[in-house]
Design an enzyme around this catalytic site. Structure first.
Site, mmCIF file in Angstrom:
data_model
loop_
_atom_site.group_PDB
_atom_site.id
_atom_site.type_symbol
_atom_site.label_atom_id
_atom_site.label_comp_id
_atom_site.label_asym_id
_atom_site.label_seq_id
_atom_site.Cartn_x
_atom_site.Cartn_y
_atom_site.Cartn_z
ATOM 1 N N LYS A 1 4.547 8.515 9.267
ATOM 2 C CA LYS A 1 4.244 7.911 10.572
ATOM 3 C C LYS A 1 5.236 8.321 11.663
ATOM 4 C CE LYS A 1 1.570 4.269 8.399
ATOM 5 N NZ LYS A 1 0.174 4.171 8.704
ATOM 6 N N ASP B 1 9.210 2.621 -0.141
ATOM 7 C CA ASP B 1 8.178 3.271 0.661
ATOM 8 C C ASP B 1 8.397 2.819 2.104
ATOM 9 O OD1 ASP B 1 5.991 4.069 2.096
ATOM 10 O OD2 ASP B 1 4.526 3.538 0.559
ATOM 11 N N TYR C 1 0.858 -1.189 0.000
ATOM 12 C CA TYR C 1 0.000 0.000 0.000
ATOM 13 C C TYR C 1 0.889 1.232 0.000
ATOM 14 C CZ TYR C 1 -3.504 3.392 1.679
ATOM 15 O OH TYR C 1 -4.340 4.477 1.811
#
Ligand code: PLP
Length: 325
Positions: A273, A245, A152
């Protein structure tokens, strides 16, 4: 034996708030996973958190294995983060001008990830990944992107795609609203399938090969030993950029992230994050040569009113300082 379960506690207030929320937000939430559809049951409404624990609007206490889906590497409301954010907030909450804290956080990232010579802060991982796609396309003057099933990269159009197997298979959008013409530019193959990557990369001019270096979003999938070095080789041989990523893995799987852990340097990296410690921060970056294509030094446009926001930078700095200690 009585098994303590949130289902046995009262949740009248949570239920009432969720009923109101359903009238205001699709599914009562501002991000789909919060609706608990994947796990069943009724969502509870969080009221406060501290350390590994969270309390709902009815006062029930839970051990929180979710921790905001990644950012809270120090747990909820660590004093170091609260103190720093409170201090910085007194000085102003947003400027629309450069601030020193942005440089400090970028320095801290570069100290751990030397390949992040230059970065651009954004407010979400989606923005970071989306901007990387634009930059990779601009740098390589190519349009196709290869991603892996189960990875994702946020909800930008380019990544909401599940291309069928095989080189020539055209991508079909995973979500209505993603233009098919755009979806066709995103190809996917199975994680760890180096042969498929090799085949695709030799037939299609790829701008980027993008992956979660350890897949957190499709369960937990580790790369096989040859996978990431193999992607580096294929990218080098075919002119694609290799993109990590690390929104999930960054500052979590090793001091220097996936590059250190797997001994492979990517061309571009997305972070998120943890680098905000619970405030909205993400970033993308790489070598000066690539990053200087971004406006205003270069023509690739990307911007954000709250990018590099002082409170968000404070949250990230406090978190990374604590991790470094
Ligand atoms: C690996 C990865 N990339 C990108 C994103 C998107 O980040 P955001 O939710 O901040 O837009 C996520 C979010 O979970 C992620 O796990």
């Amino acid at each position: 034996m009585t098994i303590p379960s949130p289902l046995l506690t009262t949740n009248a207030r949570s239920a009432d708030i969720m009923a109101r929320a359903r009238g205001r937000f699709p599914g009562g939430v501002n991000s789909p996973v919060r609706a608990f559809r994947g796990v069943g049951g009724e969502p509870f409404v969080a009221a406060r958190g501290k350390g590994a624990r969270v309390w709902d609007a009815d006062g029930n206490e839970y051990i929180d294995y979710v921790l905001s889906w990644g950012p809270l590497v120090l747990g909820h409301a660590p004093d170091v983060v609260l103190d720093e954010v409170a201090r910085v907030m007194q000085l102003g909450t947003s400027f629309g001008m450069p601030t020193e804290r942005e440089v400090e956080l970028a320095d801290m990232i570069a100290a751990r990830m030397p390949h992040m010579e230059m970065v651009r802060f954004t407010s979400s991982g989606t923005e970071a990944a989306m901007s990387i796609a634009r930059l990779a396309r601009a740098v390589t003057k190519r349009e196709y992107i290869l991603k892996f099933e189960g990875c994702y990269h946020g909800h930008a159009d380019a990544f909401l795609v599940k291309a069928g197997s095989g080189v020539a298979t055209l991508g079909l959008p995973d979500s209505p609203g993603v233009p098919e013409a755009l979806a066709k530019l995103t190809l996917t193959c199975a994680y760890n399938d180096l042969e498929a990557v090799e085949r695709i990369a030799r037939e299609v001019p790829l701008a980027a090969i993008m992956l979660e270096p350890v897949v957190g979003n499709g369960g937990y999938i580790e790369p096989t030993a040859p996978f990431i070095p193999g992607l580096r080789r294929i990218a080098d041989e075919t002119g694609a950029l290799l993109v990590f990523d690390e929104v999930m893995t960054g500052f979590r799987i090793a001091y220097g992230g996936a590059a250190e852990r797997f001994g492979v340097t990517p061309d571009l990296t997305a972070l998120g994050k943890v680098i905000g410690g619970g405030l909205p921060v993400a970033a993308y970056g790489g070598s000066r040569a690539f990053m200087e294509h971004i406006a205003p030094t270069g023509p690739v446009y990307q911007a954000g009113t709250l990018s590099g926001n002082p409170l968000a930078m404070a949250g990230g700095l406090a978190t990374l300082r604590a991790l470094t200690r």
